[in-house]
Design an enzyme around this catalytic site. Structure first.
Site, short mmCIF file in Angstrom:
data_model
loop_
_atom_site.label_atom_id
_atom_site.label_comp_id
_atom_site.label_asym_id
_atom_site.label_seq_id
_atom_site.Cartn_x
_atom_site.Cartn_y
_atom_site.Cartn_z
N HIS A 242 62.11 -57.21 55.73
CA HIS A 242 63.54 -57.12 55.13
C HIS A 242 64.71 -57.94 55.93
O HIS A 242 66.32 -58.10 55.46
CB HIS A 242 64.28 -56.05 54.76
N ASP B 266 64.91 -60.92 52.26
CA ASP B 266 66.67 -60.56 51.03
C ASP B 266 65.71 -59.97 49.73
O ASP B 266 64.90 -60.47 48.90
CB ASP B 266 67.31 -61.64 50.70
#
Length: 513
Positions: free
Chosen positions: A484, A488
């Site tokens: 992450h 995204d």
């Protein structure tokens, strides 16, 4: 006869280099292709191998000198006997040695540790298949070694009898180290090495020379070795980006102090063992973890400690892929000589999705994001020794048949423990198929420094609403674990949707939609 060592071609538009390090000095014995020195240009590091076997003569270009393409670096005296002067003295001191050799049944030959793979310098002796006194044939398997990545079989260098086992099971040996001693020919005895030590010095030299050559083939940059020693890192903790996976100074710098601490102290990641009753302890079995299992444990924990791992899920209707496979599998096998499986469809679908969402095919290097304009697809494979991930290079340029052949070949080599380190390095994305074991859903862990891994699962018939009607369809859950920090949620979901769409309508792959 003298052979000249000259500067090789340095690369397009590169005309000169600097002599960085000499690994040999005048008078040293060298083998063919053994690395002599290292040159540095403004773009790459170039290794210079020995063009012939012999003894190092004059070194013309010293460390730090600037040399042009085809300039003379050094000379080698071919056929030189580096250890020759020592042999007459040994024979003079022990005149009985020559008489003892025939009685022993033949010359003594050392069984050496073979080349272990890129960046691997030591191994553990896992199993001996022969014992002292056993007769062996040339190339018959003597023992098996385990490294942190692969298993290596050691064949007999000649026919004869095992006279001594130097490294027992469980011992740690270095590349080029001695494993055992055998006597060539029939009727070898255990006393041969002691009595014939001086007479057998010459036969041992080629084996040692060969081992030295193997060790030099995987030599890392000297500056990298120095920095790894300073930071407390081992070669297995650093991913090399140099030629054939060679570790460079920059690779060690990227590993960082945090990686060093994690690698040097893997034990604290496991909770301490609690008290165990005596009667229970008597029924327990304690087995030392293999090097491969230790590396798997360390790397998976490092991935959790380093990356911000998140997993997103979806499901795919496998009806169209299964129908296409059933229709063409026999023709595919007849034409290409390999079975048409599901992995080529998934590989193609992932390649298609990675083009649209390139951050899933990228990695973080310090404060930079490195986008890969190619796809080296890692295909996770379970083996009796543990999980390994062979890499299919340039999978984005391959056909279905080429992908299936590559997966079949590397899968077989993985199960046999024959993969080299180079074949498991450089992947940009990974596919893991837990469905072959019956897994319905799981969250795969990233394979650092990659930013994405796709988990496949079991195909199971389930009732689905299709066109307003309930129908039974072969469904599979898909899981994408991603970093992450770089990917995204939108990108991750988009990637998985594109994989789903390509599999539910394979025609999209042909039309690049």
């Amino acid at each position: 006869m003298s052979t000249e060592v000259r500067v090789p071609t340095l690369g397009e538009s590169v005309t000169e280099a600097t002599v960085a390090t000499w690994f040999k000095k005048p008078g040293d014995t060298v083998a063919v292709d053994e690395m002599l020195c290292e040159l540095e240009t403004d773009k790459v590091t170039v290794e210079v191998p020995a063009p012939a076997a012999g003894v190092m003569g004059e070194i013309v270009a010293a460390e730090g000198d600037t040399v042009s393409v085809d300039a003379l670096l050094a000379t080698i005296s071919e056929g030189g006997e580096g250890a020759a002067p020592a042999k007459p003295a040994a024979k003079a001191e022990e005149p009985k040695a020559e008489e003892a050799a025939p009685a022993a049944g033949g010359a003594s030959v050392d069984v050496m540790v073979p080349t272990l793979g890129e960046s691997v310098t030591e191994a553990t002796v896992a199993t001996w298949f022969k014992k002292v006194g056993d007769s062996v044939e040339a190339d018959e398997m003597l023992c098996e070694l385990e490294t942190d990545k692969v298993s290596v079989e050691v064949p007999a260098p000649a026919s004869g009898t095992i006279t001594e086992i130097v490294a027992a099971e469980g011992a740690t040996v270095e590349a080029g180290g001695k494993l055992a001693v055998m006597s060539e020919g029939a009727g070898g005895g255990a006393s041969a090495p002691a009595e014939g030590g001086a007479a057998t010095a010459a036969p041992k030299a080629p084996a040692a020379e060969s081992a030295a050559k193997g060790a030099k083939d995987v030599e890392n940059a000297p500056s990298a070795n120095k920095m790894m020693a300073e930071k407390g890192l081992s070669a297995s903790d650093v991913q090399g980006t140099g030629k054939d996976g060679r570790i460079m100074k920059e690779d060690v710098m990227r590993a960082g102090a945090a990686g060093s601490k994690a690698a040097s102290a893997p034990a604290p990641s496991a909770p301490p063992r609690g008290p165990v009753a005596a009667e229970d302890e008597a029924r327990e079995e304690r087995v030392k973890m293999t090097r491969l299992r230790q590396t798997i444990a360390r790397r998976l924990k490092d991935a959790q400690n380093t990356a911000a791992i998140l997993t997103t899920y979806n499901e795919v209707d496998m009806t169209e892929v299964m129908a296409l496979r059933d229709e063409y599998k026999e023709l595919f096998l007849k034409k290409h000589g390999v079975k048409l499986g599901f992995m080529s469809f998934f590989t193609k679908a992932c390649v298609h999705a990675l083009k649209e969402v390139p951050e899933v095919n990228a990695e973080i290097d310090g404060t930079d994001i490195v986008y890969k304009n190619f796809v080296h697809m890692g295909i996770a494979a379970g083996t009796p020794q543990g999980l390994v991930v062979p890499v299919i290079r340039d999978a984005d340029a391959m056909s279905f048949a080429e992908i299936e052949k590559a997966i079949a070949e590397k899968g077989a080599r993985a199960r046999d423990g024959k993969l080299s380190m180079a074949e498991m390095q450089g992947g940009t994305f990974t596919i893991s198929n837990g469905g072959v074991y019956g897994s319905l859903m799981s969250s795969p862990i990233l394979n650092p420094p990659q930013s994405g891994i796709l988990g496949m699962h079991k195909i199971q018939d389930r009732p689905m609403v299709v066109g307003g009607e309930i129908k039974i369809r072969p469904m599979m859950y898909l899981a994408l674990s991603y970093d992450h920090r770089i990917v995204d949620g939108k990108g991750a979901v988009t990637f998985l949707v594109r994989v789903k769409e390509a599999l539910e309508d394979p025609r999209r792959l042909l039309m690049d939609l």
